[in-house]
Design a protein around this motif. Structure first.
Motif, PDB file in Angstrom:
ATOM      1  N   ARG A  33     -40.850  51.415 -69.189  1.00  0.00           N
ATOM      2  CA  ARG A  33     -40.316  50.113 -69.580  1.00  0.00           C
ATOM      3  C   ARG A  33     -41.272  48.987 -69.161  1.00  0.00           C
ATOM      4  O   ARG A  33     -41.534  48.070 -69.924  1.00  0.00           O
ATOM      5  CB  ARG A  33     -38.940  49.896 -68.912  1.00  0.00           C
ATOM      6  CG  ARG A  33     -37.907  49.276 -69.845  1.00  0.00           C
ATOM      7  CD  ARG A  33     -36.635  48.921 -69.102  1.00  0.00           C
ATOM      8  NE  ARG A  33     -36.163  50.003 -68.219  1.00  0.00           N
ATOM      9  CZ  ARG A  33     -35.295  50.936 -68.596  1.00  0.00           C
ATOM     10  NH1 ARG A  33     -34.794  50.948 -69.807  1.00  0.00           N
ATOM     11  NH2 ARG A  33     -34.906  51.867 -67.750  1.00  0.00           N
ATOM     12  N   GLU A  34     -41.814  49.090 -67.948  1.00  0.00           N
ATOM     13  CA  GLU A  34     -42.764  48.083 -67.464  1.00  0.00           C
ATOM     14  C   GLU A  34     -44.011  48.052 -68.322  1.00  0.00           C
ATOM     15  O   GLU A  34     -44.541  46.997 -68.645  1.00  0.00           O
ATOM     16  CB  GLU A  34     -43.181  48.399 -66.013  1.00  0.00           C
ATOM     17  CG  GLU A  34     -42.128  48.001 -64.998  1.00  0.00           C
ATOM     18  CD  GLU A  34     -42.475  48.518 -63.606  1.00  0.00           C
ATOM     19  OE1 GLU A  34     -43.674  48.790 -63.345  1.00  0.00           O
ATOM     20  OE2 GLU A  34     -41.545  48.670 -62.795  1.00  0.00           O
ATOM     21  N   ARG A  35     -44.452  49.230 -68.705  1.00  0.00           N
ATOM     22  CA  ARG A  35     -45.647  49.319 -69.543  1.00  0.00           C
ATOM     23  C   ARG A  35     -45.366  48.695 -70.910  1.00  0.00           C
ATOM     24  O   ARG A  35     -46.192  47.994 -71.478  1.00  0.00           O
ATOM     25  CB  ARG A  35     -46.015  50.801 -69.699  1.00  0.00           C
ATOM     26  CG  ARG A  35     -47.492  51.063 -69.830  1.00  0.00           C
ATOM     27  CD  ARG A  35     -47.794  52.537 -69.600  1.00  0.00           C
ATOM     28  NE  ARG A  35     -47.147  53.379 -70.586  1.00  0.00           N
ATOM     29  CZ  ARG A  35     -47.706  53.720 -71.756  1.00  0.00           C
ATOM     30  NH1 ARG A  35     -48.912  53.313 -72.063  1.00  0.00           N
ATOM     31  NH2 ARG A  35     -47.047  54.471 -72.604  1.00  0.00           N
ATOM     32  N   GLN A  36     -44.193  48.959 -71.436  1.00  0.00           N
ATOM     33  CA  GLN A  36     -43.777  48.389 -72.723  1.00  0.00           C
ATOM     34  C   GLN A  36     -43.763  46.855 -72.651  1.00  0.00           C
ATOM     35  O   GLN A  36     -44.184  46.178 -73.576  1.00  0.00           O
ATOM     36  CB  GLN A  36     -42.385  48.920 -73.084  1.00  0.00           C
ATOM     37  CG  GLN A  36     -41.874  48.472 -74.442  1.00  0.00           C
ATOM     38  CD  GLN A  36     -42.695  49.046 -75.590  1.00  0.00           C
ATOM     39  OE1 GLN A  36     -42.855  50.248 -75.699  1.00  0.00           O
ATOM     40  NE2 GLN A  36     -43.238  48.190 -76.443  1.00  0.00           N
ATOM     41  N   LEU A  37     -43.327  46.332 -71.500  1.00  0.00           N
ATOM     42  CA  LEU A  37     -43.292  44.875 -71.316  1.00  0.00           C
ATOM     43  C   LEU A  37     -44.702  44.286 -71.295  1.00  0.00           C
ATOM     44  O   LEU A  37     -44.937  43.224 -71.872  1.00  0.00           O
ATOM     45  CB  LEU A  37     -42.575  44.514 -70.014  1.00  0.00           C
ATOM     46  CG  LEU A  37     -41.060  44.352 -70.110  1.00  0.00           C
ATOM     47  CD1 LEU A  37     -40.479  44.027 -68.740  1.00  0.00           C
ATOM     48  CD2 LEU A  37     -40.697  43.250 -71.109  1.00  0.00           C
ATOM     49  N   ARG A  38     -45.615  44.964 -70.603  1.00  0.00           N
ATOM     50  CA  ARG A  38     -46.998  44.477 -70.565  1.00  0.00           C
ATOM     51  C   ARG A  38     -47.555  44.397 -71.979  1.00  0.00           C
ATOM     52  O   ARG A  38     -48.305  43.507 -72.321  1.00  0.00           O
ATOM     53  CB  ARG A  38     -47.881  45.401 -69.713  1.00  0.00           C
ATOM     54  CG  ARG A  38     -47.724  45.169 -68.216  1.00  0.00           C
ATOM     55  CD  ARG A  38     -48.926  45.705 -67.452  1.00  0.00           C
ATOM     56  NE  ARG A  38     -49.014  47.155 -67.520  1.00  0.00           N
ATOM     57  CZ  ARG A  38     -48.363  47.984 -66.695  1.00  0.00           C
ATOM     58  NH1 ARG A  38     -47.610  47.507 -65.745  1.00  0.00           N
ATOM     59  NH2 ARG A  38     -48.495  49.289 -66.825  1.00  0.00           N
ATOM     60  N   ARG A  39     -47.149  45.370 -72.807  1.00  0.00           N
ATOM     61  CA  ARG A  39     -47.635  45.366 -74.176  1.00  0.00           C
ATOM     62  C   ARG A  39     -46.985  44.261 -74.991  1.00  0.00           C
ATOM     63  O   ARG A  39     -47.652  43.521 -75.690  1.00  0.00           O
ATOM     64  CB  ARG A  39     -47.369  46.724 -74.831  1.00  0.00           C
ATOM     65  CG  ARG A  39     -47.806  46.754 -76.280  1.00  0.00           C
ATOM     66  CD  ARG A  39     -47.757  48.127 -76.902  1.00  0.00           C
ATOM     67  NE  ARG A  39     -48.312  48.043 -78.254  1.00  0.00           N
ATOM     68  CZ  ARG A  39     -48.874  49.036 -78.898  1.00  0.00           C
ATOM     69  NH1 ARG A  39     -48.953  50.219 -78.352  1.00  0.00           N
ATOM     70  NH2 ARG A  39     -49.365  48.862 -80.110  1.00  0.00           N
ATOM     71  N   SER A  40     -45.656  44.123 -74.883  1.00  0.00           N
ATOM     72  CA  SER A  40     -44.976  43.144 -75.732  1.00  0.00           C
ATOM     73  C   SER A  40     -45.258  41.708 -75.287  1.00  0.00           C
ATOM     74  O   SER A  40     -45.193  40.788 -76.093  1.00  0.00           O
ATOM     75  CB  SER A  40     -43.475  43.426 -75.793  1.00  0.00           C
ATOM     76  OG  SER A  40     -42.935  43.524 -74.503  1.00  0.00           O
TER      77      SER A  40
ATOM     78  N   GLN B 155     -52.754  51.372 -69.897  1.00  0.00           N
ATOM     79  CA  GLN B 155     -51.843  50.584 -69.061  1.00  0.00           C
ATOM     80  C   GLN B 155     -51.842  49.103 -69.406  1.00  0.00           C
ATOM     81  O   GLN B 155     -50.793  48.470 -69.449  1.00  0.00           O
ATOM     82  CB  GLN B 155     -52.211  50.754 -67.580  1.00  0.00           C
ATOM     83  CG  GLN B 155     -51.956  52.138 -67.045  1.00  0.00           C
ATOM     84  CD  GLN B 155     -50.483  52.502 -67.022  1.00  0.00           C
ATOM     85  OE1 GLN B 155     -49.607  51.656 -67.099  1.00  0.00           O
ATOM     86  NE2 GLN B 155     -50.194  53.790 -66.932  1.00  0.00           N
ATOM     87  N   ASP B 156     -53.038  48.539 -69.583  1.00  0.00           N
ATOM     88  CA  ASP B 156     -53.087  47.098 -69.822  1.00  0.00           C
ATOM     89  C   ASP B 156     -54.401  46.729 -70.493  1.00  0.00           C
ATOM     90  O   ASP B 156     -55.400  47.435 -70.344  1.00  0.00           O
ATOM     91  CB  ASP B 156     -52.932  46.340 -68.495  1.00  0.00           C
ATOM     92  CG  ASP B 156     -52.262  44.976 -68.695  1.00  0.00           C
ATOM     93  OD1 ASP B 156     -52.092  44.558 -69.868  1.00  0.00           O
ATOM     94  OD2 ASP B 156     -51.915  44.341 -67.690  1.00  0.00           O
ATOM     95  N   ILE B 157     -54.363  45.625 -71.225  1.00  0.00           N
ATOM     96  CA  ILE B 157     -55.572  45.066 -71.818  1.00  0.00           C
ATOM     97  C   ILE B 157     -55.614  43.614 -71.382  1.00  0.00           C
ATOM     98  O   ILE B 157     -54.676  42.854 -71.632  1.00  0.00           O
ATOM     99  CB  ILE B 157     -55.553  45.161 -73.357  1.00  0.00           C
ATOM    100  CG1 ILE B 157     -55.300  46.607 -73.794  1.00  0.00           C
ATOM    101  CG2 ILE B 157     -56.864  44.638 -73.940  1.00  0.00           C
ATOM    102  CD1 ILE B 157     -55.089  46.762 -75.301  1.00  0.00           C
TER     103      ILE B 157
END
Ligand SMILES: [Zn+2]
Length: 172
Positions: free
Chosen positions: A12-19, A50-52
């Motif tokens: 969920r946290e990863r999804q948030l970083r993306r959205s 994980q993140d961009i």
């Protein structure tokens, strides 16, 4: 029956970083980068991406290696660079995050589903214990044949019901 586990907190946290990302087009672009050993699963689905981030002119792409010493990770990092370079981003750095370590919790639900369709048993959530469900028939009457399957990142199992051998994507 094989049940698809609920999305974990880590996922969920990863999804948030993306959205919430200011660079949504880059996430979409990197959806084309897949695991070299499992071409149906993207680095996103695998929970590796994980993140961009942008650091001045430089793009930082953060990844979590699934399995330390997995040669596929080197290939994935170079695939990320190639993909971004081809899209005109020449100043790219791929950063391997060593903590938190990759767990199966990072994998997307869709990623697990795709693995199973591909004939590889997806990593079992820790709570499920050691019973590995056969990707062909769903039976958990499986036995470990070898700690090393087609690659070091997978173990080889055989189903006790349909008797088919299958790869299991190892958890760390
Ligand atoms: Zn089976």
């Amino acid at each position: 029956m094989n049940t698809i586990p609920l999305v974990s907190e880590a996922q969920r946290e990863r999804q948030l970083r993306r959205s919430d990302s200011a660079l949504p087009e880059l996430w979409t672009l990197l959806d084309s980068v897949t695991d070299p050993e499992i071409p149906v699963v993207s680095l996103w689905d695998l929970g590796v991406l994980q993140d961009i981030k942008k650091d001045g002119e430089r793009l930082l792409v953060e990844i979590t290696p699934t399995y330390s010493g997995c040669p596929a990770m080197v290939e994935m990092a170079s695939e990320i660079e190639k993909t971004l370079t081809a899209a005109g981003y020449t100043n790219v750095e791929v950063v391997s995050l060593l903590t938190p370590t990759w767990t199966t919790d990072f994998m997307s639900t869709q990623g697990r589903e795709k693995l199973r369709e591909y004939g590889i048993a997806p990593p079992a959530p820790k709570a499920q214990g050691k019973k590995i469900a056969c990707p062909q028939c769903g039976s958990t009457d499986s036995e470990l044949i070898s700690e090393f399957g087609s690659t070091a990142c997978k173990a080889l199992y055989r189903c006790g019901d349909c008797l088919e051998p299958f790869d299991y994507f190892k958890c760390i």
